[in-house]
Write an enzyme that holds these catalytic residues in place. Structure first.
Site, PDB file in Angstrom:
ATOM      1  N   GLY A 125     -78.014 -16.537   2.454  1.00 54.17           N
ATOM      2  CA  GLY A 125     -78.961 -15.426   2.463  1.00 54.17           C
ATOM      3  C   GLY A 125     -80.197 -15.716   1.631  1.00 54.17           C
ATOM      4  O   GLY A 125     -80.751 -16.805   1.652  1.00 54.17           O
TER       5      GLY A 125
ATOM      6  N   SER B  24     -75.354 -21.716   6.301  1.00 52.55           N
ATOM      7  CA  SER B  24     -76.531 -20.877   6.504  1.00 52.55           C
ATOM      8  C   SER B  24     -77.663 -21.331   5.575  1.00 52.55           C
ATOM      9  O   SER B  24     -78.031 -22.507   5.574  1.00 52.55           O
ATOM     10  CB  SER B  24     -76.139 -19.419   6.272  1.00 52.55           C
ATOM     11  OG  SER B  24     -77.170 -18.557   6.652  1.00 52.55           O
TER      12      SER B  24
ATOM     13  N   ASP C  91     -67.157 -22.641  32.408  1.00 57.27           N
ATOM     14  CA  ASP C  91     -65.844 -22.817  31.771  1.00 57.27           C
ATOM     15  C   ASP C  91     -65.141 -24.081  32.255  1.00 57.27           C
ATOM     16  O   ASP C  91     -64.583 -24.852  31.480  1.00 57.27           O
ATOM     17  CB  ASP C  91     -64.980 -21.565  32.042  1.00 57.27           C
ATOM     18  CG  ASP C  91     -63.756 -21.503  31.143  1.00 57.27           C
ATOM     19  OD1 ASP C  91     -63.505 -22.494  30.434  1.00 57.27           O
ATOM     20  OD2 ASP C  91     -63.062 -20.469  31.149  1.00 57.27           O
TER      21      ASP C  91
ATOM     22  N   ASP D   1     -65.478 -28.527  31.412  1.00 55.98           N
ATOM     23  CA  ASP D   1     -64.752 -29.395  30.466  1.00 55.98           C
ATOM     24  C   ASP D   1     -63.345 -29.721  30.962  1.00 55.98           C
ATOM     25  O   ASP D   1     -62.540 -30.300  30.241  1.00 55.98           O
ATOM     26  CB  ASP D   1     -64.685 -28.726  29.087  1.00 55.98           C
ATOM     27  CG  ASP D   1     -64.180 -27.293  29.155  1.00 55.98           C
ATOM     28  OD1 ASP D   1     -63.337 -26.991  30.039  1.00 55.98           O
ATOM     29  OD2 ASP D   1     -64.632 -26.454  28.347  1.00 55.98           O
TER      30      ASP D   1
ATOM     31  N   ASP E 155     -60.445 -21.978  30.264  1.00 57.02           N
ATOM     32  CA  ASP E 155     -59.722 -21.458  29.100  1.00 57.02           C
ATOM     33  C   ASP E 155     -60.580 -20.473  28.310  1.00 57.02           C
ATOM     34  O   ASP E 155     -60.364 -20.266  27.110  1.00 57.02           O
ATOM     35  CB  ASP E 155     -59.283 -22.617  28.193  1.00 57.02           C
ATOM     36  CG  ASP E 155     -60.458 -23.466  27.733  1.00 57.02           C
ATOM     37  OD1 ASP E 155     -61.579 -23.301  28.273  1.00 57.02           O
ATOM     38  OD2 ASP E 155     -60.273 -24.298  26.826  1.00 57.02           O
TER      39      ASP E 155
ATOM     40  N   ASP F   5     -74.320 -19.275  17.463  1.00 55.62           N
ATOM     41  CA  ASP F   5     -74.919 -18.755  16.230  1.00 55.62           C
ATOM     42  C   ASP F   5     -76.123 -17.884  16.604  1.00 55.62           C
ATOM     43  O   ASP F   5     -77.038 -18.354  17.266  1.00 55.62           O
ATOM     44  CB  ASP F   5     -75.366 -19.942  15.368  1.00 55.62           C
ATOM     45  CG  ASP F   5     -75.851 -19.528  13.987  1.00 55.62           C
ATOM     46  OD1 ASP F   5     -76.373 -18.405  13.843  1.00 55.62           O
ATOM     47  OD2 ASP F   5     -75.718 -20.337  13.063  1.00 55.62           O
TER      48      ASP F   5
ATOM     49  N   HIS G  47     -72.159 -17.096  13.470  1.00 54.42           N
ATOM     50  CA  HIS G  47     -72.809 -17.653  12.287  1.00 54.42           C
ATOM     51  C   HIS G  47     -71.795 -18.011  11.199  1.00 54.42           C
ATOM     52  O   HIS G  47     -71.237 -17.119  10.561  1.00 54.42           O
ATOM     53  CB  HIS G  47     -73.827 -16.654  11.748  1.00 54.42           C
ATOM     54  CG  HIS G  47     -74.699 -17.210  10.674  1.00 54.42           C
ATOM     55  ND1 HIS G  47     -75.462 -18.349  10.844  1.00 54.42           N
ATOM     56  CD2 HIS G  47     -74.943 -16.805   9.414  1.00 54.42           C
ATOM     57  CE1 HIS G  47     -76.129 -18.602   9.738  1.00 54.42           C
ATOM     58  NE2 HIS G  47     -75.830 -17.687   8.848  1.00 54.42           N
TER      59      HIS G  47
HETATM   60 CA   LIG Z   1     -63.304 -24.536  29.348  1.00 60.56          CA
END
Ligand SMILES: [Ca+2]
Length: 559
Positions: free
Chosen positions: A104, A199, A270, A273, A277, A447, A484
């Site tokens: 921060g 951060s 999805d 890869d 999942d 993020d 984040h």
């Molecule tokens: Ca996947």
């Protein structure tokens, strides 16, 4: 094995060197906490304000807690400034040092336990026997509270020197001081020195690697805000865009809206890869594939599709802010299913925090920081929720976005100069690399504050500078689905610090790292088991499904 001595770091910073030039010779044996005083600690310029022996607890070992300050001064804004810090020295010391970089606006001395990041908050450096340092980075964020309200945390930005201390000077000053304290307390220098933060703390790590290349052996860098002033300009874009959907930003995008976008991303990406999942592990392929326009409601349909005006806003936000010539002022952003995470909502849509008027974090801390710290000259803003969100709504991005590069009068350093690594645009970290230093970076692909793409672009430039061999000293671990620093529909619990230590001290180059779902992260999609594990892969490798139990990391390999 590499040894870092306090004397090696003396040349790093003239201020630090000056403070230490009269430092006492170290004691030859470990001091007791009871003995500690400003005089017995014997570090010139350091005043001990309190000390206590802390007994062993369930999570932390017995240690001596020292609170102290240095670099006292009166600011140009008339307020008193100092670097306040805490150093915790375990009775049973492992011989090494961790500088805990906080997040921060800094501004308070978080307990120096050295959280080792990811979703697991119990895993600490102090718990593992390290001497740990934490500081407020040179300003007290609540000192001007009565006057500044919600803008108090960044009011220090009206003082030029406090800006520099926040950006980099505190670490320059405290690094040799901490090593001297360790030396004087234990009668020995730390063997290895690490910097750890997420951060703004990740930013501190990258800045330190660039500015103090030989003072640390390793950095664990999470979700780095290494271009923090640029990200603050993005806050203005986000708020302006979301407010175009609803004048009450908190109603601009609902949870259902974000879930629809996540579903669209999963629909497109999805399987890339190798396994459906509810996790997009091949982020790069997804960016090339996903087009939100394919999921926009056709005329007459409102169900199971994305409203066209919401899709336009999300496209503009994901493209990032532009100057008046159409040049990027920050970065574009990755599409990822983690947009459904509540942390994404907290930063951009709504916080649910009453004193903030429920506004999101970017419209509170983000707004006051852009006004008071990241633009020059600073704009003193009132700390009410209305004033703060209005500052972002009124901010002229195209014409005033370049104020992050501005210098004027006593503000002799621009925000970009004091906040970012000096070589951020063309990263080399030469001294750090030559000294054998290692860095591990992790970044949630979803993020909402700092663009994952910005980190990837930085890494790619570093890799070009090292002819494709940057991974000999810097590894980047993308965390699909993660928001984040932690949270989101992701396997967000991992121990990269142990990998860093093994790399620094034993030369074992980290490869795949097993991650699980952090205790308390209730955001996994309904088709995940709660004990799902996944491999995190060093960029540009991707975890691809090889067959077997779809919930187990063992069924994947990094390719
Ligand atoms: Ca996947």
């Amino acid at each position: 094995m590499r040894r870092i001595s306090a004397s090696r770091s003396l040349g790093v910073t003239t201020l630090g060197a000056a403070l230490l030039s009269l430092a006492s010779q170290g004691a030859s044996a470990q001091m007791s906490c009871e003995q500690i005083s400003t005089e017995t600690l014997g570090v010139i310029g350091v005043e001990v304000t309190s000390k206590r022996a802390v007994a062993e607890s369930e999570t932390l070992p017995a240690h001596c807690e020292i609170n102290a300050l240095t670099a006292q001064r009166v600011g140009e804004d008339g307020w008193d400034y100092a670097v306040n810090f805490q150093i915790n020295l375990p009775d049973d010391w492992n011989g090494d040092f961790v500088h805990q970089f906080n997040g921060g606006n800094d501004g308070s001395v978080n307990p120096a336990t050295g959280p080792l990041l990811s979703g697991n908050r119990e895993r600490t450096a102090l718990g593992r026997g390290y001497a740990v340092l934490s500081s407020d980075a040179g300003h007290n964020g609540s000192a001007q509270n009565a006057e500044a309200g919600l803008a108090a945390g960044s009011r220090f930005g009206l003082d030029p020197e406090a800006r520099s201390f926040y950006g980099y000077k505190t670490v320059e000053v405290l690094t040799p001081i901490a090593k001297q304290i360790i030396h004087n307390f234990y009668g020995d220098d730390p063997r290895y020195s690490y910097g750890v933060g997420c951060s703004n703390g990740g930013r501190h790590g990258m800045v330190t690697a660039s500015r103090l290349g030989d003072a640390y052996d390793g950095f664990l860098v999470g979700a780095p805000g290494f271009n923090l002033p640029k990200a603050a300009v993005q806050h203005a874009l986000d708020v302006q865009q979301l407010s175009s959907l609803n004048s009450d930003i908190q109603k601009s995008l609902t949870d259902e809206d974000r879930l629809l976008v996540a579903s669209a991303v999963l629909h497109a990406c999805d399987a890339l890869d190798g396994l459906e999942d509810s996790l997009v592990s091949d982020t790069a392929a997804c960016q090339a594939t996903f087009d939100i326009d394919n999921y926009v409601c056709p005329e007459g349909q409102t169900d199971a599709c994305i409203a066209p005006e919401k899709a336009e806003v999300l496209k503009t936000i994901h493209a990032g802010p532009m100057d008046r010539k159409g040049n990027p002022l920050y970065s574009d952003w990755a599409w990822d299913s983690g947009i459904a995470g509540s942390d994404w909502r907290f930063w951009k849509i709504s916080s649910g925090i009453p004193p903030w008027g429920g506004n999101p974090l970017i419209a509170v801390m983000g707004s006051s920081s852009l006004a008071q710290v990241f633009t020059t000259p600073p704009t003193k803003v009132d700390g009410t929720p209305e004033e703060l969100i209005n500052f972002l709504l009124d901010f002229d991005i195209a014409n005033d976005g370049d104020q992050i590069y501005a210098r004027r009068g006593k503000f002799h350093e621009s925000a970009m100069a004091f906040m970012t690594p000096p070589d951020a645009k063309n990263p080399k970290m030469k001294k750090f690399e030559r000294g054998g230093g290692k860095m591990i970076i992790f970044h949630g692909v979803a993020d909402p504050v700092f663009s994952y793409n910005d980190t990837v672009n930085w890494y790619n430039r570093l890799d070009e500078n090292y002819r494709g061999e940057a991974d000999k000293f810097v590894k980047l671990y993308p965390v699909p689905g993660m928001n984040h620093c932690a949270g989101g529909p992701a396997t967000d619990d991992f121990d990269l610090f142990s990998k860093l230590v093994d790399w620094v001290e034993s030369g074992n180059e980290p490869q795949a790292v097993t991650a699980s779902i952090a205790a308390g992260n209730g955001e996994r999609f309904s088709d995940w088991s709660e004990d799902r594990t996944r491999k995190l892969c060093p960029y540009p490798q991707v975890a691809r499904y090889q067959g077997g139990d779809p919930e187990s990391a063992e069924s994947f390999s990094c390719e």
